[in-house]
Design a protein around this motif. Structure first.
Motif, PDB file in Angstrom:
ATOM      1  N   ARG A 287      45.584  31.353  43.090  1.00 39.40           N
ATOM      2  CA  ARG A 287      44.342  30.585  43.183  1.00 39.40           C
ATOM      3  C   ARG A 287      43.091  31.457  43.117  1.00 39.40           C
ATOM      4  O   ARG A 287      42.064  31.050  42.562  1.00 39.40           O
ATOM      5  N   THR A 288      43.176  32.667  43.706  1.00 37.52           N
ATOM      6  CA  THR A 288      41.967  33.478  43.849  1.00 37.52           C
ATOM      7  C   THR A 288      42.035  34.835  43.162  1.00 37.52           C
ATOM      8  O   THR A 288      41.010  35.510  43.048  1.00 37.52           O
TER       9      THR A 288
ATOM     10  N   GLN B 211      50.501  32.147  46.674  1.00 36.25           N
ATOM     11  CA  GLN B 211      49.637  31.014  46.351  1.00 36.25           C
ATOM     12  C   GLN B 211      48.174  31.451  46.317  1.00 36.25           C
ATOM     13  O   GLN B 211      47.412  31.036  45.446  1.00 36.25           O
ATOM     14  N   SER B 212      47.786  32.288  47.273  1.00 35.10           N
ATOM     15  CA  SER B 212      46.421  32.799  47.287  1.00 35.10           C
ATOM     16  C   SER B 212      46.147  33.634  46.042  1.00 35.10           C
ATOM     17  O   SER B 212      45.069  33.549  45.443  1.00 35.10           O
ATOM     18  N   TYR B 213      47.147  34.424  45.638  1.00 34.66           N
ATOM     19  CA  TYR B 213      46.972  35.239  44.432  1.00 34.66           C
ATOM     20  C   TYR B 213      46.753  34.366  43.205  1.00 34.66           C
ATOM     21  O   TYR B 213      45.867  34.633  42.386  1.00 34.66           O
TER      22      TYR B 213
ATOM     23  N   PHE C 188      38.765  33.861  52.940  1.00 36.94           N
ATOM     24  CA  PHE C 188      39.388  33.355  54.155  1.00 36.94           C
ATOM     25  C   PHE C 188      39.569  34.461  55.189  1.00 36.94           C
ATOM     26  O   PHE C 188      39.233  34.292  56.369  1.00 36.94           O
ATOM     27  N   SER C 189      40.091  35.619  54.750  1.00 37.23           N
ATOM     28  CA  SER C 189      40.435  36.700  55.677  1.00 37.23           C
ATOM     29  C   SER C 189      39.223  37.463  56.205  1.00 37.23           C
ATOM     30  O   SER C 189      39.201  37.871  57.368  1.00 37.23           O
TER      31      SER C 189
ATOM     32  N   GLY D 151      43.701  36.467  50.731  1.00 36.93           N
ATOM     33  CA  GLY D 151      42.503  35.711  50.391  1.00 36.93           C
ATOM     34  C   GLY D 151      41.262  36.331  51.000  1.00 36.93           C
ATOM     35  O   GLY D 151      41.107  36.354  52.219  1.00 36.93           O
TER      36      GLY D 151
ATOM     37  N   ARG E 243      46.127  30.393  52.471  1.00 36.85           N
ATOM     38  CA  ARG E 243      44.826  31.022  52.209  1.00 36.85           C
ATOM     39  C   ARG E 243      44.776  32.456  52.735  1.00 36.85           C
ATOM     40  O   ARG E 243      43.880  33.217  52.356  1.00 36.85           O
ATOM     41  N   TYR E 244      45.730  32.825  53.598  1.00 31.74           N
ATOM     42  CA  TYR E 244      45.681  34.128  54.276  1.00 31.74           C
ATOM     43  C   TYR E 244      46.336  35.233  53.443  1.00 31.74           C
ATOM     44  O   TYR E 244      45.646  36.068  52.855  1.00 31.74           O
TER      45      TYR E 244
ATOM     46  N   SER F 284      49.450  35.377  50.668  1.00 33.61           N
ATOM     47  CA  SER F 284      50.497  34.636  49.988  1.00 33.61           C
ATOM     48  C   SER F 284      50.355  34.758  48.477  1.00 33.61           C
ATOM     49  O   SER F 284      49.291  35.107  47.957  1.00 33.61           O
TER      50      SER F 284
END
Length: 310
Positions: free
Chosen positions: A95-96, A91-93, A104-105, A101, A86-87, A89
């Motif tokens: 998903r969001t 993966q965050s890109y 989150f951040s 993120g 969530r920070y 990554s």
């Protein structure tokens, strides 16, 4: 470690400290900002409280914590959350739409997991200038913070890396990471009223940038913003030119530069907390090694900046 910091209420580093009439100029570099965090923690521990901070991307994030006087905050957040998708990554890109993120951040961490002292920031004697890139003009956007929460979009914009971040719309402007238009904002620093300029870099002296290998994708993504694309195309020329000029200005006593003594191997989205902590230590040690020379620089008469051919 996070619990210890989160439950400890220490006074801000700037409390009962004299203010040094100098600017801190902080380069970005994603997780390479750990080096800068180490430098600034040493400064805060030794009561070097500069009048103004001018930060780009990760440098702006480090500067945000420096203004609040929160020793150790940047290091603890990076080492604690580097493995959390969530920070920061890919993966965050996915998903969001943002590698870093945003909720989150800039919401969960500072407001719930590791509370940020907004009051200390707003009462701080230190001024923060964040640097972003204006997509429509192709020029750097320098924003003077007045409120830690109200101006937060400018901090988000400064740290929003192209291709892996959504464009930030604020005050009628379209903004992204400031590194594209002004990687090391020394020029802005020199036109302020500060007589001294401390520049913290996140690359070693041998660093040179080549053209962006993702330029074709950049041109496709940002084709509506030709001036911004032009800056993206020429960024490596601008970056290498300032990196050539900085040692000369340091040697003539016009500025003071602190930089990594060797190539930094930490990646932009580093997941190894031990490597990140080692880079923080290197920054802290580099500041300690430079401390006597820095004190001499701050004590000397102002040396004018003499343009030198790059």
């Amino acid at each position: 470690m996070l619990e210890d910091f989160a439950t400890t209420t220490l006074p801000p580093a700037w409390e009962n400290s004299s203010i040094t009439n100098a600017n801190l100029v902080l380069e970005g570099g994603a997780m390479r900002g750990q080096f800068t965090a180490g430098v600034l923690d040493y400064f805060m521990e030794h009561k070097l409280i500069c009048k103004r901070v001018i930060g780009v991307s990760a440098g702006a994030l480090c500067g945000y914590n420096y203004v609040a006087g929160e020793i150790g905050r940047t290091c603890v957040i990076n080492t604690t959350f580097c493995t959390d998708p969530r920070y920061l990554s890919l993966q965050s890109y996915v998903r969001t739409g943002n590698a870093m993120g945003r909720n989150f951040s800039f919401n969960e961490i500072p407001n719930e997991l590791y509370p940020f002292n907004y009051e200390n920031f707003n009462n701080s004697p230190i001024e923060l200038i964040t640097v972003a890139s204006n997509l429509e003009t192709g020029e750097a956007d320098y924003h003077e913070f007045h409120d830690a929460e109200a101006d937060l979009d400018y901090l988000i914009a400064s740290s929003s890396m192209p291709l892996v971040s959504q464009i930030v719309e604020v005050d009628g402007k379209l903004l992204l990471d400031g590194g594209t238009c002004d990687s090391v904002p020394l020029g802005y620093s020199l036109i302020t009223d500060a007589p001294k300029h401390i520049v913290v870099l996140t690359q070693d002296a041998g660093c040179t940038k080549g053209s962006n290998k993702l330029m074709a994708l950049m041109m496709q993504r940002y084709h509506k913003y030709p001036y911004y694309v032009e800056r993206l195309q020429n960024r490596h020329f601008d970056y290498n030119r300032i990196y050539r000029a900085l040692p000369k200005l340091h040697d003539q006593g016009s500025i003071f530069v602190i930089r990594p003594p060797e190539p930094v191997t930490v990646s932009s989205m580093e997941k190894d907390p031990e490597k990140l902590f080692a880079l923080w230590e290197q920054g802290y040690q580099s500041a300690a090694a430079a401390w006597p020379a820095l004190q001499a620089y701050l004590a000397q008469d102002v040396v004018p900046v003499i343009p030198t051919p790059a």
